[in-house]
Design a protein around this motif. Sequence first.
Motif, PDB file in Angstrom:
ATOM      1  N   LEU A   1      10.855  -6.658   4.090  1.00  0.00           N
ATOM      2  CA  LEU A   1      10.050  -5.725   3.301  1.00  0.00           C
ATOM      3  C   LEU A   1       8.681  -5.512   3.942  1.00  0.00           C
ATOM      4  O   LEU A   1       8.199  -4.378   4.031  1.00  0.00           O
ATOM      5  N   MET A   2       8.065  -6.579   4.412  1.00  0.00           N
ATOM      6  CA  MET A   2       6.739  -6.456   5.031  1.00  0.00           C
ATOM      7  C   MET A   2       6.816  -5.722   6.359  1.00  0.00           C
ATOM      8  O   MET A   2       6.009  -4.834   6.632  1.00  0.00           O
TER       9      MET A   2
ATOM     10  N   GLU B   1       5.565  -0.395   8.700  1.00  0.00           N
ATOM     11  CA  GLU B   1       5.939   0.943   9.165  1.00  0.00           C
ATOM     12  C   GLU B   1       5.183   2.036   8.398  1.00  0.00           C
ATOM     13  O   GLU B   1       4.750   3.022   8.989  1.00  0.00           O
ATOM     14  N   ALA B   2       5.021   1.864   7.088  1.00  0.00           N
ATOM     15  CA  ALA B   2       4.305   2.868   6.285  1.00  0.00           C
ATOM     16  C   ALA B   2       2.839   2.945   6.690  1.00  0.00           C
ATOM     17  O   ALA B   2       2.276   4.040   6.830  1.00  0.00           O
TER      18      ALA B   2
ATOM     19  N   PHE C   1      -4.726  -5.938   5.540  1.00  0.00           N
ATOM     20  CA  PHE C   1      -4.711  -5.823   4.088  1.00  0.00           C
ATOM     21  C   PHE C   1      -6.037  -6.334   3.547  1.00  0.00           C
ATOM     22  O   PHE C   1      -6.738  -7.108   4.196  1.00  0.00           O
ATOM     23  N   PHE C   2      -6.369  -5.850   2.378  1.00  0.00           N
ATOM     24  CA  PHE C   2      -7.615  -6.241   1.718  1.00  0.00           C
ATOM     25  C   PHE C   2      -7.348  -7.448   0.831  1.00  0.00           C
ATOM     26  O   PHE C   2      -6.493  -7.417  -0.030  1.00  0.00           O
TER      27      PHE C   2
ATOM     28  N   VAL D   1      -0.396   1.722   0.096  1.00  0.00           N
ATOM     29  CA  VAL D   1       0.937   1.184   0.406  1.00  0.00           C
ATOM     30  C   VAL D   1       1.197  -0.063  -0.434  1.00  0.00           C
ATOM     31  O   VAL D   1       2.271  -0.222  -1.028  1.00  0.00           O
ATOM     32  N   ASP D   2       0.203  -0.949  -0.502  1.00  0.00           N
ATOM     33  CA  ASP D   2       0.376  -2.192  -1.259  1.00  0.00           C
ATOM     34  C   ASP D   2       0.560  -1.944  -2.745  1.00  0.00           C
ATOM     35  O   ASP D   2       1.338  -2.650  -3.396  1.00  0.00           O
ATOM     36  N   GLN D   3      -0.119  -0.951  -3.294  1.00  0.00           N
ATOM     37  CA  GLN D   3       0.056  -0.654  -4.713  1.00  0.00           C
ATOM     38  C   GLN D   3       1.475  -0.177  -4.995  1.00  0.00           C
ATOM     39  O   GLN D   3       2.093  -0.583  -5.976  1.00  0.00           O
TER      40      GLN D   3
END
Length: 128
Positions: A14-15, A21-22, A120-121, A63-65
């Motif tokens: 998934l990561m 990729e996104a 990532f934040f 993307v993370d949301q």
Amino acid sequence: MDDRAELARFAELLMRRVRDEAIAACDNLAAGRMSGPDGTRWREATADPAARAAVRELIPDVVDQALFELLNALDNGDLPLGWQRDDGSWADLYDLGRSEMAGWFMVGDGWRAQHSHQRFFDPDDQPG
């Protein structure tokens, strides 16, 4: 069948195959390296350097949301999906993730830190 190993395989795929990729694709769009209608739209929207910087900063958050919402829906049983194990059998992601996947994804030392190659934040890793 080791559920921990299967969950780790799911997290890594998934990561790397979705999250990384996104973010890479959106970075290319924001940098003006893509052609076609999407490339044109992003180039126009990020023509101002400040806008381009802001978009680049927020890409991982967006993307993370989306991934958080997917995992949260799986955790809550709202989106019944299966996972094919290495041995070919199937597991319900709700059962495999034990209603914890969204948390394992977002926590500072979780799936993003362990498996993603993209930025990532992490609010816990900020000065102040």
